[in-house]
Design an enzyme around this catalytic site. Structure first.
Site, PDB file in Angstrom:
ATOM      1  N   GLU A 293     -47.899 -22.122  -1.694  1.00 54.59           N
ATOM      2  CA  GLU A 293     -48.336 -20.895  -2.374  1.00 54.59           C
ATOM      3  C   GLU A 293     -47.115 -20.010  -2.432  1.00 54.59           C
ATOM      4  O   GLU A 293     -46.487 -19.727  -1.400  1.00 54.59           O
ATOM      5  CB  GLU A 293     -49.480 -20.238  -1.600  1.00 54.59           C
ATOM      6  CG  GLU A 293     -50.152 -19.102  -2.370  1.00 54.59           C
ATOM      7  CD  GLU A 293     -49.662 -17.736  -1.925  1.00 54.59           C
ATOM      8  OE1 GLU A 293     -49.003 -17.071  -2.753  1.00 54.59           O
ATOM      9  OE2 GLU A 293     -49.922 -17.342  -0.789  1.00 54.59           O
ATOM     10  N   CYS A 327     -48.621 -11.329  -1.768  1.00 52.78           N
ATOM     11  CA  CYS A 327     -48.449 -12.211  -2.928  1.00 52.78           C
ATOM     12  C   CYS A 327     -49.398 -11.811  -4.047  1.00 52.78           C
ATOM     13  O   CYS A 327     -49.127 -12.053  -5.214  1.00 52.78           O
ATOM     14  CB  CYS A 327     -48.710 -13.663  -2.525  1.00 52.78           C
ATOM     15  SG  CYS A 327     -47.710 -14.244  -1.146  1.00 52.78           S
TER      16      CYS A 327
END
Length: 542
Positions: A293, A327
């Site tokens: 990720e 994120c």
């Protein structure tokens, strides 16, 4: 399998404590914070049963008080990394052959330890070392990590329960073997929960792991290791090493027994790792699992029907919580001309209501420091550029100061160029850029949102028009792995919103779901025939 089909405790999301003034949890975490802040800790390498102090150390300092040292961590030489690999492989068979309910019990105990006696410790460590407010630490280091551990145990039991059908005279069954070799976990600074989950999820499925935490998260990583050890995790299952990331990674990826990587971090680094694994592919005994990720340039788009106050709150929370160092943080916003002025005024009012950025020990602070000087300097450069450019303006914020801590004011840039650099570049800080579109250009703006960024992690649409919501949901289906309707694009909850994105945002293997755990097993189908045939001839032969 043990002597029974065991049902694990039903996973329930850990309640978030409020830390209101005068509450016992507030007093406990502040006491622990002071204890950590006023003492020194030494973090060794964890290799097997040994806590190795190499003598080559680096200091650890709070980002909000960078000249104050709270401890040191030891760094590895190549020989230590090789020792960690050997230790993993020596530990693998016993761990892989341990019945699954025994592995489950270890991580369930770890969850209970974090929920109870370690809660203040892991929150205070995250507040101090990563400069998180108590709310951000609580939802991350305590609640999300507890949720990962509990829900992953439940997902693991569901995976093992999933079995194929059998026909008359045969029995088909599947066993979910751990990968043959060891897993390499690389974790980021911004979420203590991710730091704990990446090695733990692979280990839970019977794998052995070498874990390299971020240099900026080693302090709370030690607390995680303390929890795992107290929970009964055997030596050698998760080995933790720190140091030169290039040397550590090259040593690990050169091993024939490397079987997978569990990564959260930058897109560039992940692509380089993928390339390196590809270059080494003939070295490995198995095809390595690559799970990552990475970055995001996450968006909010408001329809003309959206309620301005709701849009403003989504921007304020989505862009500025934890200084935008998520994120999933909102970093580009598209507002309709008819309501943009009202929305921006409301956001400005929110920002001006914040205290000046300061220490998380002062619980009146909504904003603290960014993680380190490199991040500070990068953000300052883009803010200065926006001040100088004719097609952008600083609407609110724009100040910064690193004399005491790495403090950057929450900043809203308004641009007339939808491809302005801060609309496309991942900044990872408390800076959000707004583009105002003509109300009649709704459909075109949806196309613009989809085509602007290489990333596809999170995004949000706000609207009271269900047709517009449906249109946005379809038009932006490839723009975000986690898509939010009438909410900010952050705050995924384990077991409720499995998290991950595609495009340059990662492999979308959905942390917080069984999908992620399936990457850490290699299924073996076993077919047993009860009465074996004794004639090769089939009926068609006559």
């Amino acid at each position: 399998m043990g002597k029974g089909f065991f049902q694990v405790p039903t996973a329930i999301n850990e309640p978030v404590k409020g830390y209101a003034p005068g509450s016992p949890e507030r007093e406990e975490v502040l006491k622990q914070y002071k204890q950590f802040y006023n003492s020194q800790v030494e973090v060794p390498l964890y290799i097997g049963s040994e806590k190795i102090k190499t003598g080559n150390t680096r200091p650890m300092s709070p980002p909000h008080k960078h000249n104050h040292v709270v401890g040191h961590y030891h760094t590895a030489e190549k020989t230590h990394v090789e020792e960690a690999i050997a230790n993993c492989l020596d530990s693998r068979n016993a761990w892989a052959n341990l019945t699954w309910e025994q592995r489950a019990a270890i991580f369930l105990k770890a969850a209970e330890l974090i929920a109870g006696p370690y809660r203040a410790k892991i929150n205070a460590a995250t507040m101090m070392a990563q400069s998180k407010t108590i709310h951000q630490a609580e939802i991350d280091a305590a609640c999300e990590l507890i949720d990962f551990l509990r829900f992953n145990v439940e997902f693991m039991s569901q995976i093992y329960e999933e079995q194929p059908d059998s026909a008359e005279g045969i029995w088909n069954r599947v066993e979910y073997r751990p990968l043959e070799g060891f897993v390499y976990a690389i974790t980021p600074f911004n979420f203590t929960a991710i730091a704990g989950n990446l090695p733990a999820s692979a280990a839970m499925m019977g794998n052995v792991v070498i874990w390299k935490p971020s240099d900026s998260q080693v302090y709370s990583a030690k607390v995680i290791m303390d929890v795992f050890k107290e929970a009964g995790l055997p030596d050698g299952i998760i080995n933790m090493v720190m140091g030169d990331p290039i040397m550590i990674t090259e040593t690990i990826l050169a091993s024939p027994d490397f079987s997978g990587i569990h990564f959260t971090g930058s897109t560039y680094v992940f692509k380089e790792l993928w390339k390196q694994i590809g270059n080494n592919i003939h070295t490995y005994k198995t095809y390595p699992r690559i799970v990552g990720e990475t970055g995001g340039k996450d968006f909010i788009i408001a329809h003309p029907s959206a309620k301005p106050q709701q849009v403003a709150t989504a921007i304020t929370r989505g862009a500025f919580e934890f200084q935008g160092q998520k994120c999933s943080a909102a970093s580009r916003v598209y507002l309709p001309k008819s309501t943009a002025g009202e929305i921006l005024v409301l956001v400005k009012k929110d920002v001006e209501s914040f205290n000046k950025p300061g220490s998380p020990e002062d619980m009146s602070n909504f904003i603290t420091a960014v993680i380190h000087e490199g991040s500070f300097d990068k953000l300052a450069k883009y803010i200065d550029q926006a001040k100088a450019d004719g097609n952008a303006e600083i609407f609110v914020g724009g100040n910064y100061d690193k004399s005491v801590g790495y403090f950057v004011e929450p900043t809203v840039i308004v641009t007339t160029d939808p491809h302005y650099t801060t609309m496309e570049t991942e900044l990872f800080g408390p800076v959000v850029t707004v583009y105002v579109y003509a109300d009649t250009d709704w459909e075109k703006t949806l196309e613009l949102v989809d085509s602007t960024s290489e990333y596809a992690l999170t995004g949000a649409v706000l609207s009271t028009d269900r047709y517009a919501i449906d249109e946005a949901t379809k038009a932006l289906q490839n723009s975000a792995g986690n898509f939010y309707i009438n909410d900010k694009p952050t705050g995924a909850v384990v077991g409720q919103q499995p998290f991950g994105g595609a495009r340059a945002s990662g492999t979308n293997d959905k942390a917080g779901s069984a999908q992620n755990l399936l990457r850490w097993v290699s299924p073996r189908l076993i077919k047993e025939t009860f009465v074996s045939p004794e004639d090769y001839r089939y009926p068609f032969l006559g």
